[in-house]
Write a protein that holds these residues in place. Structure first.
Motif, PDB file in Angstrom:
ATOM      1  N   PRO A  93       4.607   1.412  11.574  1.00 47.81           N
ATOM      2  CA  PRO A  93       4.474   1.257  10.260  1.00 47.81           C
ATOM      3  C   PRO A  93       2.970   1.066   9.693  1.00 47.81           C
ATOM      4  O   PRO A  93       2.287   0.796  10.610  1.00 47.81           O
ATOM      5  CB  PRO A  93       5.180  -0.293  10.335  1.00 47.81           C
ATOM      6  CG  PRO A  93       4.860  -0.716  11.828  1.00 47.81           C
ATOM      7  CD  PRO A  93       4.577   0.646  12.781  1.00 47.81           C
ATOM      8  N   LEU A  94       2.656   1.320   8.387  1.00 44.57           N
ATOM      9  CA  LEU A  94       1.393   1.169   7.779  1.00 44.57           C
ATOM     10  C   LEU A  94       1.882   0.513   6.315  1.00 44.57           C
ATOM     11  O   LEU A  94       2.466   1.433   5.726  1.00 44.57           O
ATOM     12  CB  LEU A  94       0.877   2.503   7.564  1.00 44.57           C
ATOM     13  CG  LEU A  94      -0.457   2.414   7.130  1.00 44.57           C
ATOM     14  CD1 LEU A  94      -1.567   1.583   7.681  1.00 44.57           C
ATOM     15  CD2 LEU A  94      -1.029   4.152   6.966  1.00 44.57           C
ATOM     16  N   LYS A  95       1.461  -0.526   6.229  1.00 42.79           N
ATOM     17  CA  LYS A  95       1.575  -1.346   5.007  1.00 42.79           C
ATOM     18  C   LYS A  95       0.407  -1.451   4.095  1.00 42.79           C
ATOM     19  O   LYS A  95      -0.446  -2.149   4.537  1.00 42.79           O
ATOM     20  CB  LYS A  95       2.487  -2.827   5.025  1.00 42.79           C
ATOM     21  CG  LYS A  95       2.771  -3.327   3.503  1.00 42.79           C
ATOM     22  CD  LYS A  95       3.160  -4.938   3.959  1.00 42.79           C
ATOM     23  CE  LYS A  95       3.506  -5.495   2.630  1.00 42.79           C
ATOM     24  NZ  LYS A  95       3.884  -6.760   2.780  1.00 42.79           N
ATOM     25  N   ILE A  96       0.504  -0.808   2.731  1.00 46.10           N
ATOM     26  CA  ILE A  96      -0.482  -0.871   1.902  1.00 46.10           C
ATOM     27  C   ILE A  96      -0.185  -1.564   0.710  1.00 46.10           C
ATOM     28  O   ILE A  96       1.055  -1.156   0.266  1.00 46.10           O
ATOM     29  CB  ILE A  96      -0.931   0.553   1.698  1.00 46.10           C
ATOM     30  CG1 ILE A  96      -1.126   1.318   3.002  1.00 46.10           C
ATOM     31  CG2 ILE A  96      -2.268   0.791   0.578  1.00 46.10           C
ATOM     32  CD1 ILE A  96      -1.355   2.873   3.045  1.00 46.10           C
ATOM     33  N   ASP A 137       0.933  -9.885   5.780  1.00 42.54           N
ATOM     34  CA  ASP A 137       1.239  -8.744   6.700  1.00 42.54           C
ATOM     35  C   ASP A 137       0.801  -7.223   6.429  1.00 42.54           C
ATOM     36  O   ASP A 137       1.183  -6.438   6.824  1.00 42.54           O
ATOM     37  CB  ASP A 137       2.808  -8.733   7.135  1.00 42.54           C
ATOM     38  CG  ASP A 137       3.033 -10.033   7.294  1.00 42.54           C
ATOM     39  OD1 ASP A 137       2.672 -10.566   8.262  1.00 42.54           O
ATOM     40  OD2 ASP A 137       4.480 -10.605   6.977  1.00 42.54           O
ATOM     41  N   ALA A 138      -0.097  -7.246   5.100  1.00 45.04           N
ATOM     42  CA  ALA A 138      -0.419  -5.749   4.842  1.00 45.04           C
ATOM     43  C   ALA A 138      -1.490  -5.322   5.868  1.00 45.04           C
ATOM     44  O   ALA A 138      -2.264  -6.131   6.409  1.00 45.04           O
ATOM     45  CB  ALA A 138      -1.184  -6.034   3.623  1.00 45.04           C
ATOM     46  N   ALA A 276     -11.413  -0.931   0.521  1.00 45.23           N
ATOM     47  CA  ALA A 276     -10.109  -1.403   1.170  1.00 45.23           C
ATOM     48  C   ALA A 276     -10.285  -2.418   2.014  1.00 45.23           C
ATOM     49  O   ALA A 276     -11.342  -2.379   2.794  1.00 45.23           O
ATOM     50  CB  ALA A 276      -9.926   0.026   1.998  1.00 45.23           C
ATOM     51  N   LEU A 277      -9.379  -3.580   2.032  1.00 43.64           N
ATOM     52  CA  LEU A 277      -9.821  -4.576   2.785  1.00 43.64           C
ATOM     53  C   LEU A 277      -8.625  -4.594   3.956  1.00 43.64           C
ATOM     54  O   LEU A 277      -7.652  -3.886   3.775  1.00 43.64           O
ATOM     55  CB  LEU A 277      -9.413  -5.812   2.107  1.00 43.64           C
ATOM     56  CG  LEU A 277     -10.116  -5.946   0.723  1.00 43.64           C
ATOM     57  CD1 LEU A 277      -9.543  -7.124  -0.057  1.00 43.64           C
ATOM     58  CD2 LEU A 277     -11.669  -6.031   1.134  1.00 43.64           C
ATOM     59  N   THR A 278      -9.218  -4.894   5.076  1.00 43.23           N
ATOM     60  CA  THR A 278      -8.319  -4.974   6.425  1.00 43.23           C
ATOM     61  C   THR A 278      -8.531  -6.337   6.853  1.00 43.23           C
ATOM     62  O   THR A 278      -9.722  -7.091   6.847  1.00 43.23           O
ATOM     63  CB  THR A 278      -8.911  -4.139   7.400  1.00 43.23           C
ATOM     64  OG1 THR A 278      -9.999  -4.009   7.822  1.00 43.23           O
ATOM     65  CG2 THR A 278      -8.543  -2.591   7.090  1.00 43.23           C
ATOM     66  N   PRO A 279      -7.412  -7.071   7.295  1.00 42.01           N
ATOM     67  CA  PRO A 279      -7.687  -8.355   7.992  1.00 42.01           C
ATOM     68  C   PRO A 279      -8.570  -8.618   9.077  1.00 42.01           C
ATOM     69  O   PRO A 279      -8.521  -7.839  10.263  1.00 42.01           O
ATOM     70  CB  PRO A 279      -5.943  -8.770   8.095  1.00 42.01           C
ATOM     71  CG  PRO A 279      -5.253  -7.531   7.763  1.00 42.01           C
ATOM     72  CD  PRO A 279      -6.201  -6.483   7.564  1.00 42.01           C
ATOM     73  N   ALA A 280      -9.358  -9.395   8.978  1.00 47.45           N
ATOM     74  CA  ALA A 280     -10.427  -9.782  10.160  1.00 47.45           C
ATOM     75  C   ALA A 280      -9.637 -10.282  11.225  1.00 47.45           C
ATOM     76  O   ALA A 280     -10.265 -10.204  12.559  1.00 47.45           O
ATOM     77  CB  ALA A 280     -11.356 -10.892   9.601  1.00 47.45           C
TER      78      ALA A 280
END
Length: 305
Positions: A93-96, A137-138, A276-280
């Protein structure tokens, strides 16, 4: 020497905001965590955290260590999947999450292209008025503007200025401002987004030939109309209802066609770069890393607007 557990300690302190909560997250006693922190400060010979009875704050050196800790741990956590995925097709899965207008116009087509090249992925795109508020959960949040949440890591996608614009119809009736102060005499259209102070417009004279810009200033405009929908604001401006401060990506085609006119181009208004932000808290998986590389490459070749 800085150890992995030291990096995990600072990641936990930054995430929780207190020694007690960080100790609980790391399954340590508060005294053991405090001793580890003192040991690290002693080895580095700098103060990293200022503590009091209610909370803690990082020194400049501590803030720097937080940034490095998050980046290093992110790479380490992603390494097993990256190594294991060599030569394998991407799957899973890939949630954007992305803003409505920008996501619909520019992100959705890229996701379609990326999906065709990676049929094993299950990609979900969620469009939101405020992507940050709906990021549960993104894997990736596409954001436009300043980053204020240190629990997310920003990956630069494209430069995006903000332009002052109005329609020829409006300018024929109300005239064209020659400097930012004259905006106070105009009907201003304001977009409410990302909890920003939308009536405070920051600006500075554009950099001269020697690369020096002027001092940053701000004016508090009087709003004629406001909305939380950028398309509504843009349509109001096209219909001659006022002056707006809007992202370059949204108005550049209309300026080229003459539908809108860019005003005060000798001033720089605060930019709203696309990131683009990704969770740390998560390592970057191979599917996230490849998606980031893909969109960076697409926007690096040419900005579609």
């Amino acid at each position: 020497m800085i150890r992995i557990e030291d990096l995990e300690l600072f990641e936990a302190l930054n995430r929780t905001g207190s020694l007690t909560a960080a100790a609980r997250a790391l399954d340590l006693t508060p005294s053991a965590l405090s001793m580890r922190l003192k040991r690290l400060e002693g080895e580095l010979k700098v103060s990293l955290v200022v503590r009091n009875a209610r909370n803690l704050r990082f020194t400049a050196e501590g803030e720097h260590l937080v940034v490095e800790a998050k980046a290093t741990l992110e790479r380490l956590r992603a390494l097993p999947e990256a190594l294991g995925s060599e030569g394998r097709a991407l799957a899973g899965p890939l949630k954007i999450v992305a803003p409505f207008g920008f996501g619909r116009l520019h992100i959705a087509p890229l996701i379609a292209e990326f999906s065709m090249s990676n049929p094993g992925l299950r990609i979900g795109l969620e469009l939101a008025e405020n992507p940050w508020a709906q990021n549960q959960d993104a894997d990736v949040v596409i954001h436009i503007g300043n980053i204020r949440d240190t629990s997310w890591i920003g990956h630069s996608i494209a430069r995006n200025e903000r332009w002052i614009c109005a329609s020829p119809k409006y300018l024929k009736t109300y005239g064209e401002p020659s400097n930012p102060a004259e905006l106070l005499q105009h009907r201003c259209l304001c977009l409410r987004e990302n909890d920003e102070d939308v009536t405070l417009w920051h600006f500075r004279p554009r950099s001269n030939a020697k690369g020096r810009g002027g001092r940053r200033e701000a004016i508090r405009v009087a709003t004629s109309l406001t909305s939380n929908d950028g398309e509504v604001i843009r349509n109001w401006a096209v219909n001659g209802l006022g002056v707006m401060l809007r992202s370059e990506w949204d108005v550049a085609p209309l300026v080229r066609s003459g539908t809108l006119k860019r005003l005060l181009s000798d001033w720089d208004f605060d930019s709203a770069d696309i990131v683009a932000l990704t969770p740390a808290r998560k390592g970057i998986s191979a599917r996230v890393a490849q998606f980031l590389d893909f969109i960076k490459l697409r926007f690096a070749s040419t900005k579609p607007w």
